[in-house]
Design an enzyme around this catalytic site. Structure first.
Site, PDB file in Angstrom:
ATOM      1  N   GLY A  10       0.776  -1.362  -0.025  1.00  0.00           N
ATOM      2  CA  GLY A  10      -0.167  -0.123  -0.057  1.00  0.00           C
ATOM      3  C   GLY A  10       0.798   1.206  -0.159  1.00  0.00           C
ATOM      4  O   GLY A  10       0.394   2.257   0.616  1.00  0.00           O
ATOM      5  N   LEU A  47     -10.053  -7.871 -12.677  1.00  0.00           N
ATOM      6  CA  LEU A  47     -11.388  -7.478 -12.742  1.00  0.00           C
ATOM      7  C   LEU A  47     -12.064  -7.933 -13.963  1.00  0.00           C
ATOM      8  O   LEU A  47     -11.478  -7.665 -14.826  1.00  0.00           O
ATOM      9  CB  LEU A  47     -11.537  -6.060 -12.312  1.00  0.00           C
ATOM     10  CG  LEU A  47     -11.121  -5.356 -11.113  1.00  0.00           C
ATOM     11  CD1 LEU A  47     -11.082  -3.893 -11.114  1.00  0.00           C
ATOM     12  CD2 LEU A  47     -12.142  -6.056  -9.968  1.00  0.00           C
ATOM     13  N   HIS A  77       0.301   1.728 -13.290  1.00  0.00           N
ATOM     14  CA  HIS A  77       1.004   0.672 -13.841  1.00  0.00           C
ATOM     15  C   HIS A  77       2.545   0.907 -13.773  1.00  0.00           C
ATOM     16  O   HIS A  77       2.946   1.975 -14.303  1.00  0.00           O
ATOM     17  CB  HIS A  77       0.572   0.159 -15.178  1.00  0.00           C
ATOM     18  CG  HIS A  77       1.391  -0.902 -15.712  1.00  0.00           C
ATOM     19  ND1 HIS A  77       1.049  -2.286 -15.368  1.00  0.00           N
ATOM     20  CD2 HIS A  77       2.528  -1.013 -16.311  1.00  0.00           C
ATOM     21  CE1 HIS A  77       1.860  -2.964 -15.861  1.00  0.00           C
ATOM     22  NE2 HIS A  77       2.647  -2.379 -16.505  1.00  0.00           N
TER      23      HIS A  77
HETATM   24  C1  GAR Z   1       3.156  -0.968  -7.550  1.00  0.00           C
HETATM   25  O1  GAR Z   1       4.432  -0.794  -7.975  1.00  0.00           O
HETATM   26  C2  GAR Z   1       2.108  -0.936  -8.769  1.00  0.00           C
HETATM   27  O2  GAR Z   1       2.639   0.061  -9.805  1.00  0.00           O
HETATM   28  C3  GAR Z   1       2.088  -2.275  -9.190  1.00  0.00           C
HETATM   29  O3  GAR Z   1       2.071  -3.084  -7.750  1.00  0.00           O
HETATM   30  C4  GAR Z   1       2.779  -2.236  -6.815  1.00  0.00           C
HETATM   31  C5  GAR Z   1       2.172  -2.313  -5.591  1.00  0.00           C
HETATM   32  O4  GAR Z   1       2.855  -1.473  -4.477  1.00  0.00           O
HETATM   33  N1  GAR Z   1       0.918  -2.554  -9.650  1.00  0.00           N
HETATM   34  C6  GAR Z   1       0.968  -3.537 -10.759  1.00  0.00           C
HETATM   35  O5  GAR Z   1       1.905  -4.054 -11.042  1.00  0.00           O
HETATM   36  C7  GAR Z   1      -0.582  -3.357 -11.395  1.00  0.00           C
HETATM   37  N2  GAR Z   1      -0.453  -4.390 -12.621  1.00  0.00           N
HETATM   38  P1  GAR Z   1       1.949  -0.730  -3.400  1.00  0.00           P
HETATM   39  O6  GAR Z   1       0.853  -1.784  -2.614  1.00  0.00           O
HETATM   40  O7  GAR Z   1       3.170  -0.587  -2.358  1.00  0.00           O
HETATM   41  O8  GAR Z   1       1.185   0.414  -4.049  1.00  0.00           O
END
Ligand code: GAR
Length: 209
Positions: free
Chosen positions: A13, A95, A111
């Site tokens: 998060g 989703l 992303h």
């Molecule tokens: C982030 O780097 C986000 O961009 C990526 O997962 C991580 C979550 O970190 N999302 C994806 O890869 C979506 N396809 P967080 O829980 O610390 O925000």
């Protein structure tokens, strides 16, 4: 009218934290985070929400026997909270159209690459940065975009480039992309949406200033 934002999370998060910090600095103009929904009951993101008195919900894909029944339950949850904008901030559950079609150009995803590179099925989390380093590109970054029925294929709102240096590991690069790009452009995109400053024409967005 102030817009209600739901943030969907699955893990640490840090992008949720960037949104909370931006909100506390008054940088989410005309919007407020009114709930955090996690796909995972153990996500640290839930603690971040609780620490900031933001109501939380947990909804697990495995508690539903089909994608359509899951989409329906999530749709009902979001509608019951009178949400104007759904933000996917490290949300790792796929989703279906049964959810997405209810919120056209009202779901923003972050992303961790410059779309259309290193995106689509199988490109999520640390894997994105592993593939980037394997390919040897010299520039990567992050993209904030609207979600449509094509995986990572919706209208692009903001992008920011980040340099790659020799010796980078996936973990080091992930952290740099987060710090230099994701944590900046996600709150900016959310604020632009809440201020009605994003015009969408097909797959092209125009940002008003
Ligand atoms: C982030 O780097 C986000 O961009 C990526 O997962 C991580 C979550 O970190 N999302 C994806 O890869 C979506 N396809 P967080 O829980 O610390 O925000």
């Amino acid at each position: 009218m102030m817009k209600n934002i739901a943030v969907l999370v699955s893990g640490g998060g840090t992008n949720l934290q960037a949104l909370i910090d931006a909100q506390n600095r008054g940088e989410i103009k005309n919007g407020r985070i009114s709930c955090v929904v996690s796909s995972n009951p153990d996500a640290y993101a839930l603690t971040r929400a609780e620490n900031n008195n933001i109501p939380t919900e947990v909804i697990r894909r495995k508690d539903y026997d089909s994608l359509s029944s899951y989409d329906k339950a999530l749709t009902e949850l979001i509608k019951s909270r009178h949400i104007d904008l759904v933000v996917l901030a490290g949300f790792m559950t796929i989703l279906g159209n049964g959810f997405i079609s209810n919120f056209e150009n009202r779901i923003i995803n972050i992303h961790p690459s410059l779309i259309p590179s290193f995106c689509g099925e199988g490109f999520y989390g640390l894997r994105v940065h592993e593939k980037v380093l394997e390919r040897g590109v010299k520039v990567t970054g992050a993209t904030a975009h609207f979600v449509n029925e094509i995986c990572d294929g919706g209208p692009i709102i903001l992008q920011k480039a980040v340099s790659i240096y020799s010796g980078d590991t996936p973990e080091v690069l992930q952290k740099r992309v987060m710090e230099q790009a994701e944590w900046k452009i996600l709150p900016q995109a959310v604020s632009l949406f809440c201020e009605d400053k994003i015009i969408v024409n097909g797959n092209i967005t125009q940002i008003l200033d």
